[in-house]
Design an enzyme around this catalytic site. Structure first.
Site, PDB file in Angstrom:
ATOM      1  CG  MET A   9      -2.144  -1.260   1.054  1.00  0.00           C
ATOM      2  SD  MET A   9      -3.358  -1.448   2.361  1.00  0.00           S
ATOM      3  CE  MET A   9      -2.191  -2.304   3.515  1.00  0.00           C
ATOM      4  CB  CYS A  99      -0.511   0.647  -9.617  1.00  0.00           C
ATOM      5  SG  CYS A  99      -0.790   2.674  -9.744  1.00  0.00           S
ATOM      6  CE  LYS A 140      -2.203  -6.738  -4.163  1.00  0.00           C
ATOM      7  NZ  LYS A 140      -2.662  -5.071  -5.017  1.00  0.00           N
TER       8      LYS A 140
HETATM    9  C1  FMN Z   1      -3.453   3.498  -0.722  1.00  0.00           C
HETATM   10  C2  FMN Z   1      -2.993   2.155  -0.992  1.00  0.00           C
HETATM   11  C3  FMN Z   1      -2.140   1.781  -1.486  1.00  0.00           C
HETATM   12  C4  FMN Z   1      -1.446   0.680  -3.083  1.00  0.00           C
HETATM   13  N1  FMN Z   1      -1.018   0.687  -3.036  1.00  0.00           N
HETATM   14  C5  FMN Z   1      -0.733  -0.474  -3.621  1.00  0.00           C
HETATM   15  C6  FMN Z   1       0.706  -1.205  -4.266  1.00  0.00           C
HETATM   16  O1  FMN Z   1       1.599  -0.165  -4.129  1.00  0.00           O
HETATM   17  N2  FMN Z   1       0.619  -1.866  -5.048  1.00  0.00           N
HETATM   18  C7  FMN Z   1      -0.175  -2.825  -5.645  1.00  0.00           C
HETATM   19  O2  FMN Z   1       0.420  -4.306  -6.188  1.00  0.00           O
HETATM   20  N3  FMN Z   1      -1.420  -2.653  -4.725  1.00  0.00           N
HETATM   21  C8  FMN Z   1      -1.666  -1.518  -3.931  1.00  0.00           C
HETATM   22  N4  FMN Z   1      -2.451  -0.839  -3.556  1.00  0.00           N
HETATM   23  C9  FMN Z   1      -3.796  -1.916  -3.750  1.00  0.00           C
HETATM   24  C10 FMN Z   1      -3.589  -2.884  -2.283  1.00  0.00           C
HETATM   25  O3  FMN Z   1      -2.436  -3.368  -1.792  1.00  0.00           O
HETATM   26  C11 FMN Z   1      -4.913  -3.837  -2.549  1.00  0.00           C
HETATM   27  O4  FMN Z   1      -4.712  -4.610  -3.414  1.00  0.00           O
HETATM   28  C12 FMN Z   1      -6.168  -3.523  -2.609  1.00  0.00           C
HETATM   29  O5  FMN Z   1      -5.790  -2.043  -1.378  1.00  0.00           O
HETATM   30  C13 FMN Z   1      -6.814  -4.616  -2.061  1.00  0.00           C
HETATM   31  O6  FMN Z   1      -7.149  -4.858  -1.383  1.00  0.00           O
HETATM   32  P1  FMN Z   1      -7.995  -4.222   0.708  1.00  0.00           P
HETATM   33  O7  FMN Z   1      -9.149  -4.562   0.167  1.00  0.00           O
HETATM   34  O8  FMN Z   1      -7.595  -5.536   1.531  1.00  0.00           O
HETATM   35  O9  FMN Z   1      -7.466  -3.083   0.988  1.00  0.00           O
HETATM   36  C14 FMN Z   1      -2.656   0.096  -3.041  1.00  0.00           C
HETATM   37  C15 FMN Z   1      -3.965   0.601  -2.234  1.00  0.00           C
HETATM   38  C16 FMN Z   1      -4.298   1.170  -1.451  1.00  0.00           C
HETATM   39  C17 FMN Z   1      -5.127   1.775  -0.680  1.00  0.00           C
END
Ligand code: FMN
Length: 317
Positions: A9, A99, A140
């Site tokens: 994240m 992303c 991913k």
């Molecule tokens: C603030 C933020 C930053 C994120 N940065 C990345 C990242 O650097 N790389 C990535 O693959 N996913 C990134 N994601 C996506 C998360 O890894 C994840 O796939 C997404 O939040 C869904 O999962 P969750 O519902 O459990 O949060 C980001 C999500 C958020 C909210």
């Protein structure tokens, strides 16, 4: 036993938060926020800045293995970068095809690549070829850019490219972070490939975890915002007992206080309150005490005043 991973994240879960969250136990691995690969070759210090855990065997202080994530669209450059990164012995290299950020997508990176399964495969192949077999290469992905027309092609392409496991964030790029996550689509991906598929998206509670595994058929999950919103979520999952978040505030308090001390050492003073507020904004989903504290410091950027409010709201040991 199910494996649970902490999601990458950017701008939210840095090494400090990864340390605090994995310390509470229950995580089998974590992925750090993406390193952007575009144009110039990256020095080792870039990898170490994004993933300081590389200096410590690529593990968080509590021993959770951390993979480094690369984001880019040029297979050759991705391969070269991965080879350089491999010299720092990361526990794994993860490829970002999810992303949704406009700046990243404008340069053909992240989720925009989901339109081109052939390119996904070439990127995965180039990275896989460039790093020693002992370092797992994973990917991913989201379901697609605006629909699911190519979801299965993308998953198959990544498998053909040699990735060892695939995390599926069950939304398209256009869906952003809006609920629901389409866990049933993760099941379709799982049936279409033979590599392990890790389910991701909208796991905030023990009940979500159970439902996500049921619907997706995946043994393993990756948790993002839910892990930040509730640092004890894996304990609830591992014990099958929701416990009482109200009472858990006493255990959360020292973590918050440590976060506040350490964040002031990592970022400029004027940014520190914002970082605390960011965490509280997620914690307030389940912890009423966090909601009250967030409300109290919301408009405040003075370090002393934030420190006093935090001290008054947290349970001192
Ligand atoms: C603030 C933020 C930053 C994120 N940065 C990345 C990242 O650097 N790389 C990535 O693959 N996913 C990134 N994601 C996506 C998360 O890894 C994840 O796939 C997404 O939040 C869904 O999962 P969750 O519902 O459990 O949060 C980001 C999500 C958020 C909210």
């Amino acid at each position: 036993m199910s494996r649970i991973y902490l999601a990458p994240m950017e701008g939210l879960a840095d090494a400090l938060l990864r340390d605090l969250i994995t310390r509470t136990g229950g995580y089998d691995g974590a992925v750090c926020q993406f390193v952007r690969v575009s144009g110039t070759s990256l020095p080792s210090r870039t990898f170490r800045r994004v993933c300081p855990e590389l200096e410590h065997g690529s593990r968080t202080p509590s021993g959770t293995p951390v993979s480094v994530q690369l984001l880019g669209s040029n297979p050759e450059l991705m391969g070269e970068t991965a080879a350089r990164l491999a010299r720092l012995s990361p526990c794994g290299i993860d490829l970002n095809f999810g992303c949704p950020a406009t700046t990243v997508n404008r340069h053909g990176g992240g989720a925009m690549l989901l339109d081109d399964p052939g390119l996904l495969q070439r990127i995965a192949e180039a990275v896989r070829r460039a790093v020693p077999v002992a370092i797992p290469v994973t990917a991913k992905m989201r379901l697609g850019i605006c629909d699911t027309a190519r979801t299965l092609d993308c998953a198959a392409a990544l498998q053909a490219g040699g990735v060892a496991a695939l995390v599926v964030h069950a939304r398209t790029k256009d869906e952003g972070y809006r609920p629901p996550a389409h866990w049933e689509w993760i099941a379709r991906v799982r049936e279409a490939v033979s590599i392990p598929v890790i389910a991701n998206g909208e796991i905030w509670s023990l009940a979500d975890y159970v439902r996500c595994r049921e619907v997706s058929g995946c043994a393993d999950v990756m948790i993002g915002r839910g892990a930040v919103a509730d640092p004890f979520l894996t304990r609830r999952i591992r014990t099958g007992d929701d416990g009482d978040l109200m009472k858990d505030w006493a255990q959360l308090s020292p973590l918050l206080q440590e976060f506040w001390q350490r964040v002031q050492l990592c970022v400029m003073a004027r940014h520190a309150p914002g970082r605390l507020k960011l965490w509280l904004s997620l914690l307030q989903r389940g912890y009423p005490q966090a909601a009250a504290l967030y409300e109290r410091i919301r408009a405040c950027n003075d370090i002393g005043a934030v420190s006093s409010a935090l001290a008054a709201a947290t349970v001192l040991e």
